[in-house]
Scaffold this motif. Structure first.
Motif, PDB file in Angstrom:
ATOM      1  N   HIS A 330       0.837  -1.195   0.000  1.00 34.76           N
ATOM      2  CA  HIS A 330       0.000   0.000   0.000  1.00 34.76           C
ATOM      3  C   HIS A 330       0.867   1.238   0.000  1.00 34.76           C
ATOM      4  CE1 HIS A 330      -4.207  -0.728  -0.057  1.00 34.76           C
ATOM      5  NE2 HIS A 330      -4.015  -1.821   0.648  1.00 34.76           N
ATOM      6  N   ARG A 331       0.408   2.283  -0.677  1.00 36.42           N
ATOM      7  CA  ARG A 331       1.216   3.502  -0.764  1.00 36.42           C
ATOM      8  C   ARG A 331       1.405   4.107   0.620  1.00 36.42           C
ATOM      9  NH1 ARG A 331       2.060   5.690  -5.856  1.00 36.42           N
ATOM     10  NH2 ARG A 331       1.001   4.607  -7.566  1.00 36.42           N
ATOM     11  N   SER A 332       2.577   4.727   0.827  1.00 32.19           N
ATOM     12  CA  SER A 332       2.901   5.231   2.160  1.00 32.19           C
ATOM     13  C   SER A 332       1.947   6.326   2.597  1.00 32.19           C
ATOM     14  CB  SER A 332       4.352   5.704   2.224  1.00 32.19           C
ATOM     15  OG  SER A 332       4.663   6.570   1.167  1.00 32.19           O
ATOM     16  N   VAL A 333       1.400   7.121   1.668  1.00 31.53           N
ATOM     17  CA  VAL A 333       0.423   8.154   2.059  1.00 31.53           C
ATOM     18  C   VAL A 333      -0.752   7.491   2.771  1.00 31.53           C
ATOM     19  CG1 VAL A 333      -1.189   9.892   1.199  1.00 31.53           C
ATOM     20  CG2 VAL A 333       1.086   9.685   0.149  1.00 31.53           C
ATOM     21  N   THR A 334      -1.185   6.369   2.240  1.00 33.87           N
ATOM     22  CA  THR A 334      -2.304   5.634   2.846  1.00 33.87           C
ATOM     23  C   THR A 334      -1.877   5.009   4.176  1.00 33.87           C
ATOM     24  OG1 THR A 334      -3.181   5.170   0.651  1.00 33.87           O
ATOM     25  CG2 THR A 334      -3.945   3.748   2.439  1.00 33.87           C
ATOM     26  N   ARG A 335      -0.696   4.402   4.166  1.00 36.04           N
ATOM     27  CA  ARG A 335      -0.239   3.726   5.394  1.00 36.04           C
ATOM     28  C   ARG A 335      -0.085   4.712   6.549  1.00 36.04           C
ATOM     29  NH1 ARG A 335       4.078   1.658   2.147  1.00 36.04           N
ATOM     30  NH2 ARG A 335       5.525   2.576   3.644  1.00 36.04           N
ATOM     31  N   GLY A 337      -1.850   7.350   7.222  1.00 41.28           N
ATOM     32  CA  GLY A 337      -3.044   8.060   7.669  1.00 41.28           C
ATOM     33  C   GLY A 337      -3.886   8.659   6.552  1.00 41.28           C
ATOM     34  N   GLY A 338      -3.389   8.665   5.331  1.00 42.01           N
ATOM     35  CA  GLY A 338      -4.172   9.162   4.202  1.00 42.01           C
ATOM     36  C   GLY A 338      -4.310  10.677   4.200  1.00 42.01           C
ATOM     37  N   GLY A 339      -4.811  11.199   3.104  1.00 40.80           N
ATOM     38  CA  GLY A 339      -5.096  12.628   2.977  1.00 40.80           C
ATOM     39  C   GLY A 339      -3.857  13.488   3.171  1.00 40.80           C
TER      40      GLY A 339
END
Ligand code: GLC
Length: 521
Positions: A330-335, A337-339
Motif C-alpha cells: 500500500h502507498r505510504s500516504v495511505t499507510r 493516515g491518508g489525505g
C-alpha cells in the motif's frame, strides 16, 4: 574525499509499473509506446535511473512476474523495437534503464516447464524442483509460500510434486542445475547487448534452496486460513531462502554485469536474518545494491524509523536500495493516515530516504502524493490477498493520472485494466505542474537539492547525538537530515542553513510531521 566511483552512487531511481504507467495503444493497459511519450516527465522530475517491471511474454497470472519467454516482449506492451526506442530515449534524456529479471521461477507456460511436464526423463525436468509424493500422503516438506498455502503442487502424470514459492503457475527453477545458470547468462547478455544498464533481480533472496529441501523449523501455529504473512512468519526460514550458495550465482552475474558497467539491484527481501542477508550481498562483489524493505513495514514512529534505517546500515556491507512505496505494498500516504496528513508524513520520510547512504527509489505516482487507489471487490485482479483489504496489491497498481478528462491522459480507451481508483483532477501531473506548491514540484525540488549534495555520497551516516524522542536526525558530513515525527512543533537540533523543508515550519522550528535538510554551520 573520494569521488563517486560508480554511476549509481548518488543517483535517484524511479520504479515504472509498466501496466499502469501510460497507454500508447488505446487498450487501457500501459505499454512501451505510452512510456516513450512520458519519459520527459521523469527527466524533468530529476530521475537518474528507471526500473521497468516485467514486460516479457506472460500469461499474466502474476501480472508479468510469471515469464513465459525471457527474451520476448509481451504483445500487450509492444515490440522489441518499441523497447529499444524507450531505452534510446531514456539515454538521450540522461537516464539509465534497469529491467526486472525474474529468475526464481518461470511461468508454467514457459517452454522449459512444458517440456519438464513430459516426464522425469525429459532434459528440462531438472530445470525445476521435483520430489516424489511421500507414501503417507503428506507433502515433501512443510514450506509455506509467499502468497500463503503450501509450496507443492502434484503433477499427476508422474506422481511427483513440483516446488513453487509463489503461485502454482510459477514453478521455481532449480538453480543447482548448471543448465539454468547457462541459460540465464545468455538472457542477461541478450538485454545488456540491447543497451540496458542493469537488472532489478526479483526474489533474489530465494533462488537457491536447501539441497535436501529440509523442512523449516516451525515457531508458531500456522494454517492456510491465516493471513499470508502470518503463515510465513510462523516458520524460521532456514532452508527455503537465503542459502549461502546464492552468492555464487550473483558473483557470476557480477562478472557479466561488469563487462557492461551494469548494475545488479537485488530484491533482497528479508527483514529478519541479517547475517544471511549480508552474506547474500557479500560486500557488493555480487549484487551491487540490495533493496531494504524496512521503510515499508514500519509505523510513523521515530523509534521504528530509526531502527528501520539502523538495522541494515549496521549489518549489511553492500550498497543499500531504499524505497517506501512499490507495486507490492500500500502507498505510504495511505499507510501513514491518508489525505494531507499521510501526504505530509510520506514526504518527510522521502526526505530522510534521500539522505541515507545508498540508492533511493520513488515509485510511480509517489511524486504526485497519491494514496492507494480504491478498488471495488469486483474489480480486484491481484491473485493474492483478496480476503484481506490490506494485503491485496491492486490499490498501489492503479493507472497514473496524467491529465484531467475521461482517460486521465493515461489512455484513450473507455476503460482501464484496473480502475483509476478515485483519482481527482488535483492528482494529475498536468494540474500539479501548473501549481508550484504541488506535491510534484516539491518532490522535484527535493531531488534537485539532493543532486546538489554530491559531497554526501561518500560520507557515512552519523546519528546526531542526544536526539531521541520524536526527532529522527542524522548527518552525512556537514549535511543534516531531520524529521519531526511528533504532533508538536520542535526546534532543529543543529544550527545552519535550511536547504529544503517539507512542511510549513519556519526558521529553526520544524512543524509536526515536517522534515528538513540543513547545511550545518
Ligand atoms: C516480487 C515482485 C512481486 C511478485 C513476486 C513473484 O516480490 O515484486 O510483485 O509477485 O516477486 O515474482
Amino acid at each position: 574525499m573520494e569521488p563517486v566511483q560508480r554511476w549509481w552512487e548518488h543517483a535517484v531511481g524511479y520504479e515504472i509499473y509498466i501496466r499502469s504507467f501510460a497507454d500508447g495503444t488505446g487498450d487501457g493497459i500501459g505499454d512501451f509506446p505510452g512510456m516513450l511519450d512520458r519519459l520527459e516527465h521523469l527527466a524533468w522530475l530529476g530521475v537518474d535511473i528507471i526500473w521497468v517491471t516485467p514486460f516479457y511474454a506472460s500469461p499474466m497470472r502474476d501480472w508479468g512476474y510469471d515469464v513465459a519467454d525471457y527474451t520476448a516482449i509481451d504483445p500487450t506492451y509492444g515490440s522489441l523495437d518499441d523497447f529499444d526506442a524507450v531505452v534510446a530515449r531514456a539515454h538521450e534524456l540522461g537516464m539509465r534503464v534497469l529491467i526486472d529479471i525474474v529468475p526464481n521461477h518461470t511461468s508454467d507456460q514457459h517452454q522449459w516447464f512444458r517440456e519438464a511436464l513430459k516426464g522425469p526423463d525429459n532434459p528440462y525436468r531438472d530445470h525445476y524442483i521435483w520430489r516424489d509424493a511421500p507414501a503417507d500422503g503428506s507433502l515433501p516438506n512443510n514450506w509455506v509460500g509467499y502468497f500463503g498455502g503450501p509450496t507443492w503442487t502434484l503433477d499427476e502424470a508422474s506422481g511427483q510434486y513440483y516446488l513453487h514459492l509463489f503461485l502454482p503457475e510459477q514453478p521455481d527453477l532449480n538453480w543447482r542445475n548448471p543448465a539454468v545458470l547457462d541459460a540465464f547468462d545468455d538472457i542477461l547478455r541478450f538485454w545488456l547487448d540491447r543497451g540496458v544498464d542493469g537488472f532489478r533481480v526479483d526474489v533474489a533472496q530465494a533462488m537457491v534452496k536447501d539441497a535436501e529441501l529440509r523442512s523449516n523449523p516451525q515457531i508458531a501455529p500456522s494454517d492456510e486460513s491465516m493471513f499470508r504473512w502470518d503463515q510465513w512468519n510462523a516458520f524460521e526460514h532456514r532452508h527455503d531462502i537465503l542459502q549461502p550458495e546464492s552468492v555464487d550465482i550473483f558473483r557470476r552475474w557480477n562478472r557479466i554485469a561488469e563487462e557492461y558497467d551494469a548494475l545488479l539491484l537485488g530484491e533482497t527481501y528479508d527483514l529478519v536474518q541479517m547475517d544471511k542477508l549480508d552474506r547474500l550481498v557479500s560486500g557488493g562483489d555480487a549484487i551491487h545494491v540490495g533493496f531494504w524493505f524496512g521503510a515499508m513495514h514500519m509505523e510513523w514512529n521515530a523509534e521504528q524509523i530509526r531502527a528501520a534505517f539502523d538495522l541494515p546500515l549496521t549489518n549489511i556491507s553492500a550498497g543499500l536500495g531504499w524505497a517506501q512505496d512499490s507495486h507490492d505494498e500500500h502507498r505510504s500516504v495511505t499507510r501513514f493516515g491518508g489525505g494531507d496528513l499521510g501526504r505530509q508524513r510520506a514526504l518527510s520520510l522521502t526526505v530522510l530516504l534521500m539522505g541515507l547512504p545508498g540508492l533511493p527509489f520513488l515509485y510511480q505516482g509517489q511524486e504526485l502524493g497519491l494514496e492507494s487507489g480504491v478498488i471495488p471487490p469486483e474489480a480486484k485482479l491481484d491473485p493474492v490477498g483478496d480476503d484481506d483489504p490490506n494485503s491485496g496489491r491492486d490499490g498501489t497498481r492503479t493507472p497514473i493520472p496524467w491529465e484531467p478528462g475521461p482517460g486521465m491522459g493515461f489512455t484513450d480507451a473507455a476503460s482501464t485494466w484496473l480502475p483509476f481508483g478515485g483519482r481527482t483532477d488535483a492528482d494529475t501531473v498536468l494540474v500539479q505542474r501548473e501549481l508550484p506548491s504541488s506535491s510534484l514540484h516539491v518532490h522535484r525540488e527535493l531531488l534537485a537539492v539532493r543532486k546538489g549534495l554530491g559531497e554526501i555520497a561518500t560520507e557515512p551516516l552519523k546519528w546526531i547525538a542526544d536526539v531521541a524522542g520524536d526527532l529522527v536526525a542524522f548527518r552525512r558530513g556537514a549535511i543534516a537530515f531531520v524529521a519531526n515525527v511528533g504532533d508538536e512543533p520542535t526546534e532543529l537540533p543543529v544550527d545552519g542553513t535550511v536547504l529544503f523543508r517539507s512542511g510549513d515550519g519556519s526558521g529553526a522550528t520544524l512543524a509536526a510531521d515536517e522534515a528538513a535538510i540543513v547545511r550545518i554551520g
